[in-house]
Each structure stands twice: as structure tokens, then as C-alpha cells.
Enzyme design. Structure first.
Site, mmCIF file in Angstrom:
data_model
loop_
_atom_site.group_PDB
_atom_site.id
_atom_site.type_symbol
_atom_site.label_atom_id
_atom_site.label_comp_id
_atom_site.label_asym_id
_atom_site.label_seq_id
_atom_site.Cartn_x
_atom_site.Cartn_y
_atom_site.Cartn_z
ATOM 1 C CG HIS A 119 -36.334 -32.103 59.036
ATOM 2 N ND1 HIS A 119 -36.262 -33.501 59.478
ATOM 3 C CD2 HIS A 119 -36.045 -31.362 60.126
ATOM 4 C CE1 HIS A 119 -35.692 -33.404 60.678
ATOM 5 N NE2 HIS A 119 -35.529 -32.078 61.226
ATOM 6 C CB CYS B 8 -32.802 -33.792 62.617
ATOM 7 S SG CYS B 8 -33.153 -32.335 63.702
#
Length: 237
Positions: free
Chosen positions: A193, A95
């Protein structure tokens, strides 16, 4: 195999970039190594500390805009991560950490901020936030099963000729161009994630194998049951 037979897993800047539980990636690597009889240790490198260049697998996670900018500034000045990758270390960047690896990313107001140039990518702030489950088919060259995770970002990432897409999105947004993440050499970037390696143990084993060679299989029956349940819940019918 690491020269001193201890696999060093380096978790970069947990004080800045550990918003979405990505530190779990380090725990998964440590446990999957130890289950195979490989001694492993996790090295936590806070933002005030130098990044050692003697690690084996490096991890960096997601976070908010200001910590992301500060992390990029410190990594550019430090240079330890570049040296580690140059000597053959593996890396998973997630990310905000993924965006930092490129040439630029979007700052708090969308302004371009310099990354560290470790991957041939550029990111900017998109018009809407990508939130939810993500499923993607991995580049066949890596020999991995389909990836699953969740995403929560406003980034749009374009890939240059120096990288290959990690996977093609089936559900979710990913980079914003039909692909999710990228890789070059032993460096992988992704928006996944979950933590990513807890939900995708084969990806964890790929990172380990890049440092220790072929790995004996583990009994991942329960992992696969959970993965199939997740796929059934989110894949189009």
C-alpha cells in the site's frame, strides 16, 4: 498504444475494495501518462457493473474479508477481467485484490474461498498480522529500483510455477516466504500500500509501458528524495 489513443485505466470495485487509499494508484497512472502527452481516463467499475474488457490497465485494491469474498464471487461470474488480460491488458492487484487473483484465499474464519485463478498463487490466513513498512528488491528481469510501501494483512501467499516473485523482502513480511508479490505476463500482485504507485513511480511507468511502449523520462527528483528518506528511516543500519 491503445487503438483509439486514449489510455483507459479501469479501477475495479471501488465500493468494495478501496480501504487503504489504493485508488491513488489510478490517479498516479493518469497523471504520469498525461505529463507525457498521453490522453488518459479513469473508468470506475462498481461491483454491480460489468467489468469492461476494453481497458488498458486494470487496478484492484485492498479491503476487508466480506467485501473481498463478494468481489471474488462477482469477478468469477463476470469474466471481463480474464478477457481483458487475455487480449494484453496490464494489471496491478493489491493486498485483498492480490489474493483474489489466485486459486484460493482465506475467508472470515480462515476457510478457503475460491479466487478467480488469474495468477498461479494460493493464499491462506496466517497466525499473526503483518503491519508496517515493507522494502523489497525487485526481480532483476523487470529492471526496477527497490520497492517501498506498507503492509497490513494476515495473508500468507504461496507461489506456483506459473508466476515469478515480484521482489525479495529486505524489511517486512510480504508473502511470508522471503518474497513479496508476484508477476506473470503483464499482471502484478503485491501487498504494497502507500499507494504503491505513488511511492514507486518506476512501477507505475512499467505498467504504462506495457501498453504504450517506451516512455520519455520525467523529472522525479522530488520522488527520489522522499524515497531515500523513507529507505533511511526503515532499512537496517
Amino acid at each position: 498504444m491503445p487503438s483509439d489513443s486514449v489510455l483507459r485505466i479501469v479501477w475495479i470495485y471501488p465500493d468494495l475494495l478501496s480501504t487503504y487509499g489504493d485508488q491513488g494508484n489510478a490517479l498516479v497512472l493518469e497523471q504520469r501518462a498525461r505529463r507525457r502527452g498521453i490522453e488518459a481516463e479513469i473508468v470506475h467499475v462498481r461491483s454491480a457493473d460489468p467489468v469492461p474488457d476494453s481497458g488498458d490497465v486494470y487496478l484492484i485494491g485492498g479491503g476487508e474479508d466480506r467485501p473481498q469474498i463478494l468481489a471474488a464471487q462477482r469477478l468469477r461470474k463476470d469474466g471481463g477481467l480474464h478477457r481483458a488480460i487475455a487480449r494484453g491488458a496490464a494489471m496491478l492487484a493489491v493486498c485483498a485484490g492480490y489474493q483474489i487473483m489466485g486459486s484460493t484465499f482465506g475467508g472470515e474464519e480462515g476457510q478457503p474461498v475460491d479466487g478467480i485463478g488469474l495468477l498461479d498463487i494460493a493464499s491462506f490466513r496466517g497466525q499473526s498480522r503483518a503491519v508496517g513498512e515493507l522494502v523489497a528488491e525487485v526481480d532483476s528481469a523487470l529492471g526496477l529500483p527497490m520497492l517501498t510501501g506498507f503492509e497490513n494483512h494476515m495473508g500468507v501467499t504461496s507461489l506456483g510455477p506459473g508466476v515469478r516473485p515480484l521482489s525479495r523482502t529486505v524489511v517486512g513480511t510480504g508473502n511470508g516466504d522471503g518474497f513479496e508479490g508476484c508477476y506473470a505476463g503483464h499482471v502484478i500482485g503485491t501487498y504494497l500500500h502507500g499507494p504503491a504507485l505513488a511511492r514507486n513511480p518506476a512501477l507505475a511507468d512499467l505498467l504504462l509501458s506495457w501498453r504504450v511502449g517506451d516512455l520519455p523520462p520525467l523529472d522525479d527528483t522530488r520522488y527520489e528524495q522522499l524515497r531515500q528518506e523513507r529507505f533511511s528511516a526503515v532499512l537496517p543500519r
